[in-house]
Design an enzyme around this catalytic site. Structure first.
Site, PDB file in Angstrom:
ATOM      1  N   ASP A  96       0.869  -1.183   0.000  1.00  0.00           N
ATOM      2  CA  ASP A  96       0.000   0.000   0.000  1.00  0.00           C
ATOM      3  C   ASP A  96       0.906   1.233   0.000  1.00  0.00           C
ATOM      4  O   ASP A  96       0.970   1.977   0.978  1.00  0.00           O
ATOM      5  CB  ASP A  96      -0.924  -0.015   1.216  1.00  0.00           C
ATOM      6  CG  ASP A  96      -1.950   1.107   1.192  1.00  0.00           C
ATOM      7  OD1 ASP A  96      -2.046   1.826   0.182  1.00  0.00           O
ATOM      8  OD2 ASP A  96      -2.656   1.274   2.207  1.00  0.00           O
ATOM      9  N   CYS A 123      -3.389   4.308  -4.436  1.00  0.00           N
ATOM     10  CA  CYS A 123      -4.191   5.523  -4.557  1.00  0.00           C
ATOM     11  C   CYS A 123      -3.864   6.266  -5.851  1.00  0.00           C
ATOM     12  O   CYS A 123      -4.379   7.348  -6.091  1.00  0.00           O
ATOM     13  CB  CYS A 123      -3.967   6.437  -3.355  1.00  0.00           C
ATOM     14  SG  CYS A 123      -2.257   6.977  -3.163  1.00  0.00           S
TER      15      CYS A 123
END
Length: 170
Positions: A96, A123
């Site tokens: 992540d 993201c």
């Protein structure tokens, strides 16, 4: 930021870890405050989280304690400095990273250690695409599934989750 969507992402990662049955050991690179690694550890998986941010690391330790999770270890430091010594082929790897994506040194560690399964939450679709090209286009990994999450409603930002599995010939 969006608890409902975050829970969906973690649920999909957990389901994949359970279904693959390849390891009881999980490495959570860029673990932050333990948002992903603590629920994984709560399901009985031995988990290591690696995080460079001091405040996030401190909060991850507090969160593990608050949730009575003892089968988790949080390492304070750069993923590029610790992943090589923590990761092995039979680990499930959770990534992540920040918006800039993975450093090439991290991709090289992954290519050398060849963990059987990877969950990559991003993201930034552009850096995710770039990083997946290094892992999937060379036939090392196959893309099992791809999911999007609207963590930030009414914006153009989407979180993307790619689940990868190593190809048998490697």
């Amino acid at each position: 930021v969006n608890l409902k969507e975050a829970e969906k992402a973690v649920s999909i990662i957990l389901r994949d870890i359970i279904e693959t049955r390849t390891s009881k050991n999980v490495i959570d690179a860029f673990s932050g405050i333990g948002t992903i690694s603590i629920p994984i550890a709560a399901r009985g998986f031995s988990t290591i989280g690696i995080e460079v941010n001091h405040e996030s690391h401190k909060l991850s330790l507090e969160n593990a304690k608050l949730n009575n999770i003892s089968n988790i270890k949080f390492i304070l430091g750069k993923v590029s400095d610790y992943l090589n010594q923590c990761l092995s082929r039979d680990n499930y790897l959770v990534l992540d990273p920040p918006r800039k994506g993975l450093e090439l040194s991290i991709i090289e560690i992954i290519k050398n250690k060849k963990p059987l399964n990877i969950a990559y939450l991003s993201c930034n679709p552009s850096t995710l695409s770039r990083d997946l090209s290094y892992l999937v286009n060379n036939k090392l990994y196959s893309l099992k599934s791809f999911h999007t999450f609207d963590f930030f409603p009414n914006t153009m930002h989407e979180e993307c989750l790619a689940l990868l599995s190593i190809n048998d010939a490697t």
